[in-house]
Design a protein around this motif. Sequence first.
Motif, PDB file in Angstrom:
ATOM      1  N   THR A 134     -20.098 -20.918 -38.464  1.00 33.48           N
ATOM      2  CA  THR A 134     -19.966 -21.173 -37.046  1.00 33.48           C
ATOM      3  C   THR A 134     -18.577 -21.677 -36.709  1.00 33.48           C
ATOM      4  OG1 THR A 134     -20.806 -23.423 -37.313  1.00 33.48           O
ATOM      5  CG2 THR A 134     -22.413 -21.705 -36.802  1.00 33.48           C
ATOM      6  N   HIS A 135     -18.209 -21.548 -35.436  1.00 38.35           N
ATOM      7  CA  HIS A 135     -16.923 -21.993 -34.944  1.00 38.35           C
ATOM      8  C   HIS A 135     -17.146 -22.480 -33.528  1.00 38.35           C
ATOM      9  CE1 HIS A 135     -12.737 -21.862 -33.553  1.00 38.35           C
ATOM     10  NE2 HIS A 135     -12.397 -21.880 -34.820  1.00 38.35           N
ATOM     11  N   THR A 136     -16.446 -23.531 -33.133  1.00 39.33           N
ATOM     12  CA  THR A 136     -16.699 -24.139 -31.832  1.00 39.33           C
ATOM     13  C   THR A 136     -16.471 -23.191 -30.667  1.00 39.33           C
ATOM     14  OG1 THR A 136     -14.427 -25.016 -31.833  1.00 39.33           O
ATOM     15  CG2 THR A 136     -16.179 -26.463 -32.642  1.00 39.33           C
ATOM     16  N   LEU A 137     -15.611 -22.198 -30.826  1.00 40.11           N
ATOM     17  CA  LEU A 137     -15.311 -21.274 -29.743  1.00 40.11           C
ATOM     18  C   LEU A 137     -16.001 -19.927 -29.909  1.00 40.11           C
ATOM     19  CD1 LEU A 137     -11.482 -22.025 -29.414  1.00 40.11           C
ATOM     20  CD2 LEU A 137     -13.305 -22.799 -27.885  1.00 40.11           C
ATOM     21  N   ILE A 138     -16.734 -19.777 -30.994  1.00 42.34           N
ATOM     22  CA  ILE A 138     -17.439 -18.525 -31.286  1.00 42.34           C
ATOM     23  C   ILE A 138     -18.900 -18.836 -31.589  1.00 42.34           C
ATOM     24  CG2 ILE A 138     -17.529 -16.442 -32.706  1.00 42.34           C
ATOM     25  CD1 ILE A 138     -14.916 -16.691 -31.151  1.00 42.34           C
ATOM     26  N   GLY A 139     -19.790 -18.272 -30.782  1.00 46.52           N
ATOM     27  CA  GLY A 139     -21.206 -18.407 -31.087  1.00 46.52           C
ATOM     28  C   GLY A 139     -21.607 -17.338 -32.080  1.00 46.52           C
ATOM     29  N   ALA A 140     -22.407 -17.683 -33.062  1.00 47.88           N
ATOM     30  CA  ALA A 140     -22.843 -16.724 -34.077  1.00 47.88           C
ATOM     31  C   ALA A 140     -24.344 -16.849 -34.282  1.00 47.88           C
ATOM     32  CB  ALA A 140     -22.108 -16.963 -35.395  1.00 47.88           C
ATOM     33  N   GLU A 141     -25.042 -15.735 -34.119  1.00 48.38           N
ATOM     34  CA  GLU A 141     -26.490 -15.725 -34.290  1.00 48.38           C
ATOM     35  C   GLU A 141     -26.900 -14.427 -34.968  1.00 48.38           C
ATOM     36  OE1 GLU A 141     -30.628 -15.958 -31.642  1.00 48.38           O
ATOM     37  OE2 GLU A 141     -28.681 -15.792 -30.649  1.00 48.38           O
ATOM     38  N   GLN A 142     -27.603 -14.531 -36.072  1.00 50.15           N
ATOM     39  CA  GLN A 142     -28.082 -13.346 -36.766  1.00 50.15           C
ATOM     40  C   GLN A 142     -29.563 -13.157 -36.508  1.00 50.15           C
ATOM     41  OE1 GLN A 142     -26.981 -12.961 -40.884  1.00 50.15           O
ATOM     42  NE2 GLN A 142     -28.345 -11.214 -41.239  1.00 50.15           N
TER      43      GLN A 142
END
Length: 263
Positions: free
Chosen positions: A2-10
Amino acid sequence: MTHTLIGAEQRGAVLRLTLENPPANLLSLAVMEGLQAEFEAARGEKSVRVVVIAAAGKLFSAGHDLKEMTAHRADADGGKAFFERTFAACARLMQSIVDLPQAVIAEVDGVATAAGCQLVASCDLAIASDQSRFGVNGIDVGLFCSTPAVALTRAISRKRAMEMLLTGEMIDAQSALAFGLVNRVVPHETVSEAVRQLADRIAAKSPTAVRLGKEAVRAQASMALADAYEHTSRVMIENMLAADAQEGIAAFFEKRSPIWRQG
């Protein structure tokens, strides 16, 4: 990852990355580095078969963060080192999309300009809502979008691209469809569902075939015709010898669903 400026969901075999840098989802250096990190993690993750790039809010992305870049004009070198770092990160990011073994789909629901339009053009596929608009409008502030032009001229015809680059004019979603910048235009309310269905359809294919095919399409594009056929013939042979092709053909004859290997 994860990254604070990028949402990541699988979800299943589909990784959804969301730009979360409101209000314009600018491709600041931190955002590009965050996306880069997600791509590098996805590259080695066999459970991921498709990557979707979306954005939070009303804008897909307005491109580079000009305020961030302008602030570095106060540097001793007038900002040159920071500009070099920014454009190197951007070039690496766009090439990573092309080089990724998984299919990459842009989900556009809003405005995509300059490097934001470049991001869309770099993806393998793109679905846009009917409210989306696209442009490479750096020319309006005295900055020709030279790096976005690389992706744009590889996605649409040179004359269409040059008109966008020289005028800075925005085009609507239907024009983007006619130009070949996007694959489909759907109602605003259904864009995420349309992307989900497309992603699931691709994720159900052989990951080995997708990887080999994507690599082959990229490689042959810069070759002479005879060299392109020689190269892709070698790839076809490699693909035919792969376990997934043996399984897929056997399943076809046996009238059953194939069971693919992870990658």
